[in-house]
Design a protein around this motif. Structure first.
Motif, PDB file in Angstrom:
ATOM      1  N   ALA A 197      -0.556   2.869 -18.729  1.00 54.28           N
ATOM      2  CA  ALA A 197      -0.332   3.250 -20.138  1.00 54.28           C
ATOM      3  C   ALA A 197      -0.726   4.474 -20.434  1.00 54.28           C
ATOM      4  CB  ALA A 197      -1.602   2.371 -21.049  1.00 54.28           C
ATOM      5  N   LEU A 198      -1.849   5.192 -19.737  1.00 54.49           N
ATOM      6  CA  LEU A 198      -2.303   6.495 -19.956  1.00 54.49           C
ATOM      7  C   LEU A 198      -1.071   7.507 -19.288  1.00 54.49           C
ATOM      8  CD1 LEU A 198      -5.975   6.448 -19.131  1.00 54.49           C
ATOM      9  CD2 LEU A 198      -4.988   6.915 -21.473  1.00 54.49           C
ATOM     10  N   VAL A 199      -0.561   7.109 -18.171  1.00 55.04           N
ATOM     11  CA  VAL A 199       0.345   8.231 -17.644  1.00 55.04           C
ATOM     12  C   VAL A 199       1.645   8.004 -18.260  1.00 55.04           C
ATOM     13  CG1 VAL A 199      -0.647   8.331 -15.420  1.00 55.04           C
ATOM     14  CG2 VAL A 199       0.949   6.713 -15.846  1.00 55.04           C
ATOM     15  N   GLY A 200       1.907   7.074 -19.214  1.00 52.86           N
ATOM     16  CA  GLY A 200       3.242   7.026 -20.001  1.00 52.86           C
ATOM     17  C   GLY A 200       2.858   8.122 -21.131  1.00 52.86           C
ATOM     18  N   HIS A 201       1.834   8.605 -21.279  1.00 51.14           N
ATOM     19  CA  HIS A 201       1.737   9.427 -22.537  1.00 51.14           C
ATOM     20  C   HIS A 201       2.070  11.099 -22.187  1.00 51.14           C
ATOM     21  CE1 HIS A 201      -0.044  11.766 -25.781  1.00 51.14           C
ATOM     22  NE2 HIS A 201      -0.535  10.562 -26.699  1.00 51.14           N
ATOM     23  N   ALA A 202       2.687  11.642 -22.997  1.00 49.35           N
ATOM     24  CA  ALA A 202       3.222  12.927 -22.655  1.00 49.35           C
ATOM     25  C   ALA A 202       2.012  13.792 -22.221  1.00 49.35           C
ATOM     26  CB  ALA A 202       4.081  13.695 -23.760  1.00 49.35           C
ATOM     27  N   ALA A 203       0.978  13.848 -22.733  1.00 49.40           N
ATOM     28  CA  ALA A 203      -0.385  14.651 -22.578  1.00 49.40           C
ATOM     29  C   ALA A 203      -0.894  14.352 -21.185  1.00 49.40           C
ATOM     30  CB  ALA A 203      -1.352  14.450 -23.744  1.00 49.40           C
ATOM     31  N   VAL A 204      -0.576  13.323 -20.507  1.00 52.92           N
ATOM     32  CA  VAL A 204      -1.327  12.737 -19.294  1.00 52.92           C
ATOM     33  C   VAL A 204      -0.415  13.082 -18.190  1.00 52.92           C
ATOM     34  CG1 VAL A 204      -2.669  11.107 -18.306  1.00 52.92           C
ATOM     35  CG2 VAL A 204      -2.685  11.385 -20.800  1.00 52.92           C
TER      36      VAL A 204
ATOM     37  N   ALA B 180       0.941  -1.133  -0.008  1.00 47.48           N
ATOM     38  CA  ALA B 180      -0.161  -0.011  -0.064  1.00 47.48           C
ATOM     39  C   ALA B 180       0.923   1.375  -0.051  1.00 47.48           C
ATOM     40  CB  ALA B 180      -0.843  -0.023   1.248  1.00 47.48           C
ATOM     41  N   GLU B 181       0.559   2.149  -0.923  1.00 47.54           N
ATOM     42  CA  GLU B 181       1.234   3.251  -0.909  1.00 47.54           C
ATOM     43  C   GLU B 181       1.256   4.218   0.311  1.00 47.54           C
ATOM     44  OE1 GLU B 181      -0.273   6.134  -3.944  1.00 47.54           O
ATOM     45  OE2 GLU B 181      -2.146   6.342  -2.867  1.00 47.54           O
ATOM     46  N   ASP B 182       0.185   4.070   1.128  1.00 52.51           N
ATOM     47  CA  ASP B 182      -0.032   4.646   2.647  1.00 52.51           C
ATOM     48  C   ASP B 182       0.441   4.128   3.686  1.00 52.51           C
ATOM     49  OD1 ASP B 182      -2.078   3.275   1.937  1.00 52.51           O
ATOM     50  OD2 ASP B 182      -3.564   4.332   2.870  1.00 52.51           O
ATOM     51  N   ALA B 183       0.943   3.103   3.745  1.00 51.37           N
ATOM     52  CA  ALA B 183       1.370   2.192   4.758  1.00 51.37           C
ATOM     53  C   ALA B 183       2.291   3.068   5.886  1.00 51.37           C
ATOM     54  CB  ALA B 183       2.324   1.100   4.386  1.00 51.37           C
ATOM     55  N   ALA B 184       1.771   2.623   7.110  1.00 50.27           N
ATOM     56  CA  ALA B 184       2.572   3.521   8.095  1.00 50.27           C
ATOM     57  C   ALA B 184       2.189   2.801   9.448  1.00 50.27           C
ATOM     58  CB  ALA B 184       1.978   4.703   8.323  1.00 50.27           C
TER      59      ALA B 184
ATOM     60  N   ALA C 209      -4.437  -1.201 -12.969  1.00 48.80           N
ATOM     61  CA  ALA C 209      -3.321  -0.669 -12.962  1.00 48.80           C
ATOM     62  C   ALA C 209      -2.512  -0.418 -14.111  1.00 48.80           C
ATOM     63  CB  ALA C 209      -2.307  -1.316 -12.104  1.00 48.80           C
ATOM     64  N   GLY C 210      -2.937  -1.587 -14.979  1.00 42.67           N
ATOM     65  CA  GLY C 210      -2.447  -1.374 -16.280  1.00 42.67           C
ATOM     66  C   GLY C 210      -2.938  -0.230 -17.417  1.00 42.67           C
ATOM     67  N   ARG C 211      -3.981  -0.277 -17.006  1.00 42.04           N
ATOM     68  CA  ARG C 211      -4.852   0.855 -18.048  1.00 42.04           C
ATOM     69  C   ARG C 211      -4.496   2.343 -17.486  1.00 42.04           C
ATOM     70  NH1 ARG C 211     -10.846  -1.905 -18.810  1.00 42.04           N
ATOM     71  NH2 ARG C 211      -9.830  -3.444 -20.193  1.00 42.04           N
ATOM     72  N   THR C 212      -4.148   2.688 -16.285  1.00 37.32           N
ATOM     73  CA  THR C 212      -3.559   3.788 -15.975  1.00 37.32           C
ATOM     74  C   THR C 212      -2.343   4.077 -15.954  1.00 37.32           C
ATOM     75  OG1 THR C 212      -3.110   3.210 -13.540  1.00 37.32           O
ATOM     76  CG2 THR C 212      -5.254   4.124 -13.831  1.00 37.32           C
TER      77      THR C 212
ATOM     78  N   ALA D 104      -1.262   3.937 -11.652  1.00 35.74           N
ATOM     79  CA  ALA D 104      -0.727   2.337 -11.505  1.00 35.74           C
ATOM     80  C   ALA D 104      -0.693   1.999 -10.279  1.00 35.74           C
ATOM     81  CB  ALA D 104       0.388   2.413 -12.304  1.00 35.74           C
ATOM     82  N   ARG D 105      -1.112   2.800  -9.223  1.00 36.69           N
ATOM     83  CA  ARG D 105      -0.839   2.139  -7.576  1.00 36.69           C
ATOM     84  C   ARG D 105      -2.339   2.078  -7.130  1.00 36.69           C
ATOM     85  NH1 ARG D 105       3.899   3.320  -3.871  1.00 36.69           N
ATOM     86  NH2 ARG D 105       2.948   1.417  -3.164  1.00 36.69           N
ATOM     87  N   LEU D 106      -2.777   1.164  -6.434  1.00 37.96           N
ATOM     88  CA  LEU D 106      -3.810   1.140  -5.787  1.00 37.96           C
ATOM     89  C   LEU D 106      -3.762   2.169  -4.614  1.00 37.96           C
ATOM     90  CD1 LEU D 106      -6.190  -0.730  -4.859  1.00 37.96           C
ATOM     91  CD2 LEU D 106      -4.970  -1.812  -3.069  1.00 37.96           C
ATOM     92  N   GLU D 107      -4.972   2.824  -4.756  1.00 35.57           N
ATOM     93  CA  GLU D 107      -5.307   3.632  -3.798  1.00 35.57           C
ATOM     94  C   GLU D 107      -6.089   3.203  -2.787  1.00 35.57           C
ATOM     95  OE1 GLU D 107      -5.568   8.305  -4.340  1.00 35.57           O
ATOM     96  OE2 GLU D 107      -7.447   7.678  -4.641  1.00 35.57           O
TER      97      GLU D 107
END
Lengths: 461, 509
Positions: free
Chosen positions: B146-153, A94-98, B141-144, B50-53
């Motif tokens: 791919a998008l953030v790899g684009h210069a416009a995003v 998790a990115e927010d791990a603490a 994660a794969g879908r995001t 690409a990271r779980l929130e």
């Protein structure tokens, strides 16, 4: 039925991972609903939910898995924990791990049972509503409305020794009155911890005042006019603004609080210098959860913050953006202080005094708006909000209401509104017409806003 | 593939609880009683860059008993599903009905309904709750990524909401049904930030939510005709360039424009200005304190010119993959389809059993729904759809017929008044039309109209090739508040001289 504390302890004992959070919520709700001056539906519900958040060591860090179920039984709690741990492993680091909070004194009431709401909570109110109905029928007035008493008791336990309990009672009453073949319509709402002691006669007077004002119609074209907003209307606007005040969104550059050149607008003058928008879980009459109890992570909450105290915070002070909602993780990410969201909100305007009636009396020319509806953000960049006036818009001339005008759609920036305050009154507890379903601990002043953008006419009545 | 109701749900004491509650309600004098055992699994996952929130799984179960005693409703619910609780809930519901009697002046009557006994499962191949969490995350994660790899995003987010709803219903008349529905909703958003000016634009995928399984997310789902139900990859591939074009697009000049509206936008206009307006409970005033009423009142049924003669709108709870599609509603009424607007004229409403009886109709059209065991069933929206024109024009033909206009794709902001007159919508993309051709994007577009004026301006309706089933998971109504998922089919349609605002100017920017 198992006691919530037993469930917490059983779940924590079953945990085999680095850390564990257990949140038990016992909720009971009683409600009455009426329309066309007769009761339509009613209900009594009880439910207990158990949320387990398992924190598990995985390659690259610590993962969190969150599962919520109801129908809790002690024998099934161990399985629930195992499912949460398995989910965490699949979720990955998790990115927010603490580290979880520790060393926090347990609630003195930890061993107390849940508090329950039942239809008996309407013992005083129901007969009064019956009397209201009888009087209304005799006068050709139709009543529509809703009364709800809910209580949620929270039990939060963690593997780091946190044991916190919070009782959250919420009472809500809404009434709409219509007359003259429904060509006139007005609304009043009340929110508080309990419906007991509510002065229904006062609410009825407010409704009748609105219907009486609507006897005279005044033509006002759409455009920019001075708006006299009731505390309920202000509440709907400020809750939208508050929910748009998230540190991560601002730092990412996708919020009205994002700064040109990067970063956030914290520290910038964003409104009238008299404005103070703030929250405090200990606010008298509007007490809110004083600790973090999160079952999922997002840009504005983190499961790793569970149990941390929720502090009083000024969001806008002296018209300056002072703080944004953050977690410990997003605070580090953005360079801003940790500011957990609080479940109450108050707006004060320095030096402002008086009630809505006093404010109307001080207004030479404006439109008094009873409440707002279907409010939606159109443009997050400017925090442009659209929505509609509802159940009573009145022309004010020379400090007096001179008649009703049509409803309008509005389009205005909430931030710009904070810079166009012409007058204000004293903050009072209120119920937001639209947001009251989700957020009903608010204290707001009546507010007079210059050049409020009443965009087009709505034919709704 | 034909799925079956999960064994795990069938293993609950469904019949025992129903029998206990119904017999107890009958003993206590109920003229009507119904029981629902409900289990709703919900999974919410959000990924950012690409990271779980955050990811949350919720399993909401419970038992509900609703009665009519001496013409009054009583309702009680619990999260416990056992015979003892069922009998207690019957006691409480009957007691609540009796307490309510002094406040009730109208006796509840229910339109009759044949007895139904059966099982129904919605059409899907892969249960999303059988897909490993890791696989779901990998896809988002794969879908995001791919998008953030684009210069416009600058950033990208992806969300996935999966729901599996299982309901057992039984009533005193003898109806006993069990059903299981699956639905999915996912969107991917690309965000472009200009750090110098502080300005930003977003663009989201326009894939509608659907009553389908996991196969919909992977792009494997197909329509009856064999085409992809949604081509995710094509839409994701196009998103960065479309977003970049939008950031450079001119701000719209406010005024009146002919609008060509894609179903990914028009579904929401249908939902707000037709769907809610033709709920009979609203039209009669039962939602006046909360959701509101309707201009389409019963006295104008059969005469109200709702829109142009091209306008034919149906209600249904039967269309395959519809979000409101069921076997039976939450009052045991069999799923049906019917006309709401025919040749532009209002001809029908959405009904539950009490509304049907009050309106003097012989049968409900099956629109009762409760979003959980904790809430009583109320009249909720079926799939409400604008019908395409047989052998009607395709998208190019519709755009080609517009000299000076805007083509709107995707939904975003929406708002409508409490009587369903005045609405305002935005969208994801606004393409300028000049001389029948798309000539680049605009930004800051919002369209605003009054319902009958707008539908009256509909001068062209696309054929079946332009038809798409849109919809939402989050339609709100009732007190206590309930949410419902609902689909709206629409073809592409053309509207004349609609008022377009510039949202930046409205904000004073």
């Amino acid at each position: 039925m198992s006691m919530p504390q037993e469930i917490v302890e059983r779940a924590l004992a079953a945990s085999r991972s680095r850390a564990c959070v257990v949140l038990v919520r016992s909720t009971s709700v009683a409600n009455l609903r009426w329309a066309r001056t007769t009761l339509t539906t009613n209900g009594e519900t009880v439910a207990t939910s158990v949320s387990v958040v398992a924190m598990v060591d995985v390659p690259g860090g610590v993962a969190a898995g969150s599962i919520t179920v109801n129908e809790p039984e002690l024998p099934g709690v161990g399985d629930l924990v195992a499912r949460a741990e398995a989910l965490a492993i699949q979720d990955g680091a998790a990115e927010d791990a603490a580290d979880l909070a520790s060393g926090i004194d347990p609630s003195a009431s930890w061993t107390d049972g849940p508090v329950v709401a039942t239809s008996a909570d309407f013992a005083e109110l129901a007969p009064e509503i019956g009397e209201l109905f009888a009087a209304a029928r005799a006068e050709g007035i139709e009543h529509f409305g809703y009364a709800e008493q809910a209580v949620t008791t929270y039990y939060l336990g963690t593997s780091t020794g946190v044991r916190l309990r919070f009782v959250d009672p919420e009472g809500r009453l809404e009434l709409t009155a219509k007359s003259h073949d429904r060509t006139r319509s007005t609304w009043a709402g009340r929110a508080g911890r309990s419906l007991a002691g509510l002065d229904l006669a006062e609410v009825d007077r407010e409704l009748r005042q609105g219907l009486a004002w609507q006897a005279n119609r005044v033509e006002v074209a759409p455009g920019r006019h001075t708006a006299v907003l009731t505390p309920s209307a202000v509440s709907d606007l400020m809750i939208e603004l508050y929910w748009s005040s998230v540190a991560r969104d601002a730092a990412d550059g996708q919020s009205v609080w994002s700064s040109a050149g990067g970063g956030t607008r914290v520290g910038e003058q964003v409104g009238d210098r008299r404005v103070h928008l703030w929250s405090d879980p200990l606010m008298p009459g509007l007490e809110a959860m004083p600790f973090v109890a999160a079952t999922g992570s997002s840009g504005s909450s983190s499961v790793f913050d569970n149990g941390l105290p929720v502090e009083a915070v000024s969001w806008i002070r002296d018209g300056v953006l002072a703080n944004l909602i953050s977690t410990r993780f997003t605070a580090l990410e953005t360079g801003l202080p940790f500011r957990a969201g609080v479940d109450n909100l108050r707006l004060d305007v320095a030096g402002a005094t008086g009630s809505i009636e006093d404010v109307v009396a001080r207004t030479d020319d404006g439109l008094l708006v009873t409440c707002l509806w279907y409010n939606r953000v159109v443009d997050p960049q400017s925090l442009l909000l659209t929505g509609l006036t509802r159940d009573g818009v009145y022309a004010v001339r020379g400090g007096e209401v001179v008649g009703a005008v049509t409803n309008f759609r509005f389009n205005d920036s909430l931030v710009a509104v904070l810079s166009r305050i012409a007058d204000a009154g004293t903050s009072v507890g209120t119920l937001a017409r639209e947001m009251g379903d989700y957020f009903n601990r608010a204290a707001m002043p009546p507010l007079v806003v210059r050049d409020f953008n009443f965009s087009t006419v709505s034919l709704a009545s | 593939m034909t799925r079956a109701v999960d064994d795990e749900f069938l293993a609950l004491p469904l019949d025992a609880c129903s029998d206990a509650a119904l017999s107890r309600a009958r003993e206590l004098g109920a003229s009507h009683a119904d029981v629902r055992v409900v289990s709703i699994l919900t999974s919410n996952t959000r990924v950012r860059d690409a990271r779980l929130e955050g990811s949350v799984l919720d399993d909401d179960r419970g038992l509900a008993v609703r009665v009519v005693v001496d013409g009054c409703w009583g309702f009680a619910a619990s999260d416990r599903i056992d015979v003892g609780t069922a009998r207690q809930l019957a006691d409480r519901a009957v007691a609540l009905a009796r307490i309510s009697a002094p406040l009730s002046t109208t006796r509840v009557e229910l339109a009759p309904e044949p007895v139904h006994v059966g099982t129904w499962v919605s059409a899907y191949d892969i249960d999303p709750f059988e897909v490993p969490e890791a696989e779901r995350l990998e896809l988002l994660a794969g879908r995001t990524a791919a998008l953030v790899g684009h210069a416009a995003v600058s950033h990208s987010t992806a969300t996935l909401r999966s729901v599996k709803e299982r309901v057992h219903y039984a009533d005193l008349a003898g109806t006993r049904t069990t059903q299981q529905r699956v639905r999915l909703e996912s969107d991917v958003t690309a965000i472009a930030v200009d750090p110098t000016t502080g300005s930003f634009e977003t663009m989201a995928t326009t894939a509608p939510p659907a009553g389908r399984g996991w196969e919909y997310l992977t792009g494997a789902a197909v329509t009856v005709g064999g085409a992809r139900a949604w081509d995710w990859q094509a839409e994701l591939d196009a998103l960065p360039d479309l977003l970049h074009e939008k950031t450079l697009a001119p701000s719209v000049e406010p005024g009146r424009y002919d609008l060509v509206i894609h179903p990914t936008n028009l579904w929401l206009t249908i939902h707000e200005s037709i769907g809610h307006a033709t709920e009979l409970d609203r039209a009669l005033g039962y939602e006046a304190n909360y959701a509101g009423t309707s201009f389409a009142t019963p006295d104008v049924l059969g005469t109200l010119q709702y829109g142009s003669g091209l306008m034919n709108v149906t209600g249904d709870r039967t269309v395959q993959h519809g979000l409101s599609t069921v076997g039976w509603d939450d009052e045991g009424v069999g799923a049906q389809s019917w006309d709401i607007i025919r040749d532009g004229v209002l001809v029908g409403y959405q009904l539950d059993r009490s509304m049907a009886a009050e309106f003097g109709l012989p049968r409900s059209n099956g629109c009762a729904y409760a979003d959980s065991a904790g809430h009583t069933a109320i009249q909720r929206m079926p799939n409400v759809s604008l019908q395409p024109v047989l052998d009607g024009p395709d998208l190019d033909g519709l755009i080609g017929g517009v000299e000076d206009g805007i083509y709107i794709v995707g939904d975003k902001s929406w708002s409508i008044d409490m009587q369903r007159f005045n609405f305002q919508f935005t969208g994801q993309r606004f393409h300028r039309i000049k001389g029948g051709r798309l000539v680049g994007q605009l930004k800051d577009v919002a369209y605003q109209a009054t319902t009958t004026e707008f539908w009256g301006s509909m001068r062209a309706v696309g054929g079946e090739s332009t038809y798409l089933l849109g919809g939402a998971f989050n339609c709100g109504k009732g007190q206590p508040g309930q949410v419902a998922a609902v689909s709206h089919g629409a073809p592409v349609a053309v509207f004349e001289a609609v008022n377009v605002l510039n949202s930046a100017q409205e904000a004073g920017r």
